[in-house]
Design a protein around this motif. Structure first.
Motif, short mmCIF file in Angstrom:
data_model
loop_
_atom_site.label_atom_id
_atom_site.label_comp_id
_atom_site.label_asym_id
_atom_site.label_seq_id
_atom_site.Cartn_x
_atom_site.Cartn_y
_atom_site.Cartn_z
N SER A 197 13.44 -1.73 6.62
CA SER A 197 13.24 -2.53 5.41
C SER A 197 14.01 -1.91 4.26
N ARG A 198 14.52 -2.72 3.35
CA ARG A 198 15.12 -2.18 2.13
C ARG A 198 14.06 -1.96 1.06
N TYR A 199 13.09 -2.87 1.02
CA TYR A 199 12.01 -2.78 0.05
C TYR A 199 10.68 -3.02 0.75
N LEU A 200 9.68 -2.25 0.34
CA LEU A 200 8.36 -2.37 0.97
C LEU A 200 7.31 -2.10 -0.11
N VAL A 201 6.28 -2.95 -0.13
CA VAL A 201 5.16 -2.73 -1.05
C VAL A 201 3.90 -2.65 -0.22
N LYS A 202 3.17 -1.56 -0.37
CA LYS A 202 1.94 -1.34 0.39
C LYS A 202 0.82 -0.93 -0.56
N ARG A 203 -0.39 -1.08 -0.05
CA ARG A 203 -1.56 -0.69 -0.84
C ARG A 203 -2.03 0.71 -0.48
N THR A 204 -2.64 1.37 -1.41
CA THR A 204 -3.23 2.70 -1.18
C THR A 204 -4.15 2.66 0.02
N GLY A 205 -3.98 3.63 0.91
CA GLY A 205 -4.82 3.74 2.09
C GLY A 205 -4.26 3.07 3.33
N GLU A 206 -3.25 2.23 3.18
CA GLU A 206 -2.65 1.57 4.34
C GLU A 206 -1.84 2.57 5.16
N LYS A 207 -1.72 2.28 6.45
CA LYS A 207 -0.83 3.05 7.32
C LYS A 207 0.53 2.37 7.28
N VAL A 208 1.56 3.17 7.04
CA VAL A 208 2.90 2.62 6.84
C VAL A 208 3.85 3.20 7.87
#
Lengths: 110, 113
Positions: free
Chosen positions: B8-19
């Motif tokens: 991915s070039r850009y990724l937005v995730k939430r706190t606590g997620e596994k990435v």
């Protein structure tokens, strides 16, 4: 711990000017790489220098490795807007890892 | 030409997620690296791998793990994403005998909210 310093941190010049950026350390290196990184992209290797005193030229770019293999310089002649980017030095001290300097951010204004 | 691609070039995730950040290279390089790049701090090595299933900690491994099941693929895992892991993540590869000559992917800009 190896201390690595690049200077200047920022440089803004007009097209056609000459410039030199520096990479200095307290340690002796087995080799040193220079990379250029354009905004939003990964670094791209420009050159590797290995021998103390070595000078390499890449078109308008001249790279020099210090005699004691502790420092290096990059000189650009007649800079062009396409030279804009972050210039990173990355010496290798004999391990599998590179240590990257924080870079010189160069802006060449048309 | 050597090609290093990142998932991915850009990724937005939430706190606590596994990435999961994936990196693939097509030049049969033995070494693969994960860095993060932050303003004022430069590139810092998180982990590297010199062979399949082999890994070594870099300078800032805390909060990260890696996986290399195949030679061409090196994955970076954020077990529980935190806001201080917002950064540009860069993958690189090299031949084992030319570790200084690394080929980089375009980077993944990760934002953790």
């Amino acid at each position: 711990t190896q201390l690595l310093e690049q200077s200047p941190q920022f440089l803004s010049i007009q097209e056609g000017e000459n410039l030199t950026v520096y990479c200095n350390s307290s340690s002796v290196f087995s080799s040193l790489q220079w990379y250029r990184q354009e905004p939003g992209e990964g670094p791209v290797l420009l050159v590797t220098v290995v021998t103390g005193g070595e000078v390499k030229k890449l078109k308008r770019l001249t790279f020099q490795f210090g005699d004691a293999r502790k420092d290096s310089s990059l000189h650009i002649t007649a800079a062009q807007p396409g030279d804009t980017g972050l210039y990173l030095c990355a010496p290798r001290g004999g391990s599998e890892k590179l240590v990257f300097g924080k870079g010189t951010k160069l802006t060449v204004n048309p | 030409d050597v090609k290093v691609t990142q998932s991915s070039r850009y990724l937005v995730k939430r706190t606590g997620e596994k990435v999961f950040l994936e990196c693939v290279q097509d030049m049969d390089h033995e070494n693969m690296f994960w860095y993060r790049q932050d303003p004022g701090l430069g590139l810092r090595l998180i982990y590297f791998s010199y062979d399949v299933k082999m890994k070594e900690k870099g300078d800032i491994p805390e909060g990260y793990s890696v996986s290399r099941e195949k030679k061409e693929r090196f994955s970076l895992i954020l077990e529980s994403a935190s806001t201080n892991q917002t950064s540009m993540y860069l993958c690189a590869s090299s031949l084992v005998r030319h570790v200084g000559e690394q080929y980089f992917g375009p980077g993944t800009r990760l934002t953790v909210t």
